[in-house]
Design a protein around this motif. Sequence first.
Motif, PDB file in Angstrom:
ATOM      1  N   TRP A  51     -36.351  -5.615  50.993  1.00 19.84           N
ATOM      2  CA  TRP A  51     -36.543  -5.796  49.549  1.00 19.84           C
ATOM      3  C   TRP A  51     -35.516  -6.808  49.046  1.00 19.84           C
ATOM      4  O   TRP A  51     -34.318  -6.686  49.327  1.00 19.84           O
ATOM      5  CB  TRP A  51     -36.396  -4.462  48.833  1.00 19.84           C
ATOM      6  N   PRO A  52     -35.935  -7.840  48.302  1.00 21.22           N
ATOM      7  CA  PRO A  52     -35.027  -8.953  48.008  1.00 21.22           C
ATOM      8  C   PRO A  52     -33.854  -8.633  47.097  1.00 21.22           C
ATOM      9  O   PRO A  52     -32.874  -9.383  47.084  1.00 21.22           O
ATOM     10  CB  PRO A  52     -35.957  -9.983  47.354  1.00 21.22           C
ATOM     11  N   GLY A  53     -33.930  -7.586  46.286  1.00 21.63           N
ATOM     12  CA  GLY A  53     -32.786  -7.274  45.434  1.00 21.63           C
ATOM     13  C   GLY A  53     -31.625  -6.780  46.279  1.00 21.63           C
ATOM     14  O   GLY A  53     -31.711  -5.718  46.897  1.00 21.63           O
ATOM     15  N   ALA A  54     -30.519  -7.541  46.325  1.00 17.40           N
ATOM     16  CA  ALA A  54     -29.392  -7.154  47.175  1.00 17.40           C
ATOM     17  C   ALA A  54     -28.873  -5.773  46.806  1.00 17.40           C
ATOM     18  O   ALA A  54     -28.500  -4.987  47.675  1.00 17.40           O
ATOM     19  CB  ALA A  54     -28.267  -8.187  47.069  1.00 17.40           C
ATOM     20  N   VAL A  55     -28.837  -5.463  45.523  1.00 15.90           N
ATOM     21  CA  VAL A  55     -28.399  -4.138  45.092  1.00 15.90           C
ATOM     22  C   VAL A  55     -29.346  -3.579  44.030  1.00 15.90           C
ATOM     23  O   VAL A  55     -30.162  -2.717  44.302  1.00 15.90           O
ATOM     24  CB  VAL A  55     -26.945  -4.150  44.572  1.00 15.90           C
ATOM     25  N   TYR A  56     -29.264  -4.092  42.802  1.00 12.36           N
ATOM     26  CA  TYR A  56     -29.859  -3.400  41.657  1.00 12.36           C
ATOM     27  C   TYR A  56     -30.925  -4.263  40.987  1.00 12.36           C
ATOM     28  O   TYR A  56     -30.661  -5.400  40.599  1.00 12.36           O
ATOM     29  CB  TYR A  56     -28.752  -3.101  40.642  1.00 12.36           C
ATOM     30  N   SER A  57     -32.132  -3.714  40.822  1.00 12.76           N
ATOM     31  CA  SER A  57     -33.173  -4.337  40.015  1.00 12.76           C
ATOM     32  C   SER A  57     -33.590  -3.324  38.958  1.00 12.76           C
ATOM     33  O   SER A  57     -34.053  -2.232  39.295  1.00 12.76           O
ATOM     34  CB  SER A  57     -34.383  -4.718  40.874  1.00 12.76           C
ATOM     35  N   LEU A  58     -33.447  -3.691  37.702  1.00 13.33           N
ATOM     36  CA  LEU A  58     -33.601  -2.723  36.620  1.00 13.33           C
ATOM     37  C   LEU A  58     -34.485  -3.276  35.509  1.00 13.33           C
ATOM     38  O   LEU A  58     -34.394  -4.453  35.152  1.00 13.33           O
ATOM     39  CB  LEU A  58     -32.214  -2.392  36.054  1.00 13.33           C
ATOM     40  N   GLU A  59     -35.353  -2.422  34.983  1.00 18.16           N
ATOM     41  CA  GLU A  59     -36.137  -2.742  33.795  1.00 18.16           C
ATOM     42  C   GLU A  59     -35.913  -1.638  32.765  1.00 18.16           C
ATOM     43  O   GLU A  59     -35.962  -0.449  33.107  1.00 18.16           O
ATOM     44  CB  GLU A  59     -37.623  -2.841  34.133  1.00 18.16           C
ATOM     45  N   VAL A  60     -35.683  -2.037  31.527  1.00 12.13           N
ATOM     46  CA  VAL A  60     -35.430  -1.079  30.443  1.00 12.13           C
ATOM     47  C   VAL A  60     -36.311  -1.428  29.252  1.00 12.13           C
ATOM     48  O   VAL A  60     -36.469  -2.612  28.908  1.00 12.13           O
ATOM     49  CB  VAL A  60     -33.942  -1.088  30.020  1.00 12.13           C
ATOM     50  N   GLY A  61     -36.886  -0.405  28.634  1.00  8.19           N
ATOM     51  CA  GLY A  61     -37.636  -0.585  27.396  1.00  8.19           C
ATOM     52  C   GLY A  61     -37.117   0.360  26.331  1.00  8.19           C
ATOM     53  O   GLY A  61     -36.876   1.538  26.612  1.00  8.19           O
ATOM     54  N   VAL A  62     -36.911  -0.142  25.117  1.00  2.52           N
ATOM     55  CA  VAL A  62     -36.407   0.667  24.004  1.00  2.52           C
ATOM     56  C   VAL A  62     -37.396   0.543  22.844  1.00  2.52           C
ATOM     57  O   VAL A  62     -37.642  -0.564  22.358  1.00  2.52           O
ATOM     58  CB  VAL A  62     -35.006   0.203  23.545  1.00  2.52           C
ATOM     59  N   VAL A  63     -37.959   1.664  22.432  1.00  5.13           N
ATOM     60  CA  VAL A  63     -38.950   1.674  21.356  1.00  5.13           C
ATOM     61  C   VAL A  63     -38.384   2.434  20.166  1.00  5.13           C
ATOM     62  O   VAL A  63     -37.861   3.549  20.310  1.00  5.13           O
ATOM     63  CB  VAL A  63     -40.260   2.346  21.813  1.00  5.13           C
ATOM     64  N   GLY A  64     -38.486   1.827  18.981  1.00  6.13           N
ATOM     65  CA  GLY A  64     -38.033   2.474  17.766  1.00  6.13           C
ATOM     66  C   GLY A  64     -39.124   2.493  16.714  1.00  6.13           C
ATOM     67  O   GLY A  64     -40.217   1.943  16.913  1.00  6.13           O
ATOM     68  N   THR A  65     -38.826   3.077  15.593  1.00 10.65           N
ATOM     69  CA  THR A  65     -39.813   3.167  14.519  1.00 10.65           C
ATOM     70  C   THR A  65     -40.105   1.809  13.885  1.00 10.65           C
ATOM     71  O   THR A  65     -41.148   1.635  13.258  1.00 10.65           O
ATOM     72  CB  THR A  65     -39.318   4.131  13.427  1.00 10.65           C
ATOM     73  N   GLU A  66     -39.209   0.826  14.067  1.00 14.19           N
ATOM     74  CA  GLU A  66     -39.385  -0.481  13.446  1.00 14.19           C
ATOM     75  C   GLU A  66     -39.458  -1.626  14.441  1.00 14.19           C
ATOM     76  O   GLU A  66     -39.625  -2.785  14.044  1.00 14.19           O
ATOM     77  CB  GLU A  66     -38.227  -0.761  12.467  1.00 14.19           C
ATOM     78  N   GLY A  67     -39.302  -1.337  15.743  1.00 13.50           N
ATOM     79  CA  GLY A  67     -39.306  -2.442  16.689  1.00 13.50           C
ATOM     80  C   GLY A  67     -39.262  -1.971  18.125  1.00 13.50           C
ATOM     81  O   GLY A  67     -39.176  -0.772  18.419  1.00 13.50           O
ATOM     82  N   VAL A  68     -39.301  -2.943  19.036  1.00 13.05           N
ATOM     83  CA  VAL A  68     -39.245  -2.656  20.463  1.00 13.05           C
ATOM     84  C   VAL A  68     -38.390  -3.723  21.140  1.00 13.05           C
ATOM     85  O   VAL A  68     -38.367  -4.882  20.708  1.00 13.05           O
ATOM     86  CB  VAL A  68     -40.666  -2.622  21.079  1.00 13.05           C
ATOM     87  N   LEU A  69     -37.681  -3.318  22.168  1.00 13.36           N
ATOM     88  CA  LEU A  69     -36.806  -4.213  22.921  1.00 13.36           C
ATOM     89  C   LEU A  69     -37.070  -3.989  24.401  1.00 13.36           C
ATOM     90  O   LEU A  69     -37.021  -2.845  24.876  1.00 13.36           O
ATOM     91  CB  LEU A  69     -35.344  -3.911  22.584  1.00 13.36           C
TER      92      LEU A  69
END
Length: 378
Positions: free
Chosen positions: A247-265
Amino acid sequence: MPKKNPKRIGLAIIGGGRVGLFRGEVAARHPQVDFIGLAELKADRAKEVGAKIRADFVTSDFRELLARPEVTAAIVSTDEHLHVDPILGAVERGLSLLIEKPLATGLADSERVLKAIQKSGVDAVVGYTQRFRRRWLVAKEKVRSGQLGDVTLVTSRAFMNRLVALDNYRRTDDPSQISPMVISGTHALDIVMWMMEAKRPVEIYARSVDKALGPLCKGIDATAGVITFEDGSLYHASISWALPIVWPGAVYSLEVGVVGTEGVLTIDDTHRDIVLATSKSSGEGYAPDSARRVDFLGSYPPGDIALGELRGPMREETEQWLNRLAMGLATQHATAVEAHNRLMLTKAFDLSARLRRAVPLPIAAEDEKARGGLRAAG
């Protein structure tokens, strides 16, 4: 505002592994560091690292180093299961501390260390290095400033090849103390809990699988679960550190999603933007392997060596800590209280997975190895 007359620093580094070397090289360049001492059990490694960081004093006994009158602060960078005694020794001397995560590997020891730190009043911070990367600082600011409204859901997905897992399982006599959540999932957990610091977690529900690492080393492949907060908001976390070695990620591959009442990140931290393919074996990561010839560059959490120096979050984290000591600057380092909380939550993931049911939060040391009923949440 910073102090006009910065303090001089006498630094003890306890543990001369990769992290001790990285932080020592940064400290050796800092203008306020007058003295560097190194305590390392392995004589060859002590000699090598001592020379690289231009140490003024080298010993195999951390107590001898902590007793030196020049020492005003300490970095504890030993193996995880050896943190407790050096921390307590430094606390007894009233030294400021930068401790690699975790405070301890068990909740009972972590509670004991935290109480000692709080009673002494020493300034102790813990090395959650991801807090010093720009993308997580930007995310933190958007959540903190209310850009998303009230956060209702966060998701994180971490993928790692199995080299880190195999290295950790090889270095322990008790595989039950090693898990993907406690060793590696804690980084994503800290980032999310840091962004949601105003919310109180009250329950956790998790499951684990061991089909790949179980036969190899009695290890856990992956854990997934949901934390419920007092206000009803949710955090769904998953981590697998059993991906194939290639697997090409030497250590850490991360995805994060943050959902709020007025927006998303959404944050893509998988490092697929810089891809190296080579006919030579790769030297990236904690445990390089000759079978790996493709890498997502930048996935090594401390940063990268470029032009002979460490570049990236661990360098900035170390420099900011030294500035904190010398000039009294506020920094975003994790506190000892936060570090204990992260250990508690990762242990709760593992406990829920083992019991195969929801677990009330927080858990305490007496709950950690529970096989039956749990006390009510505090």
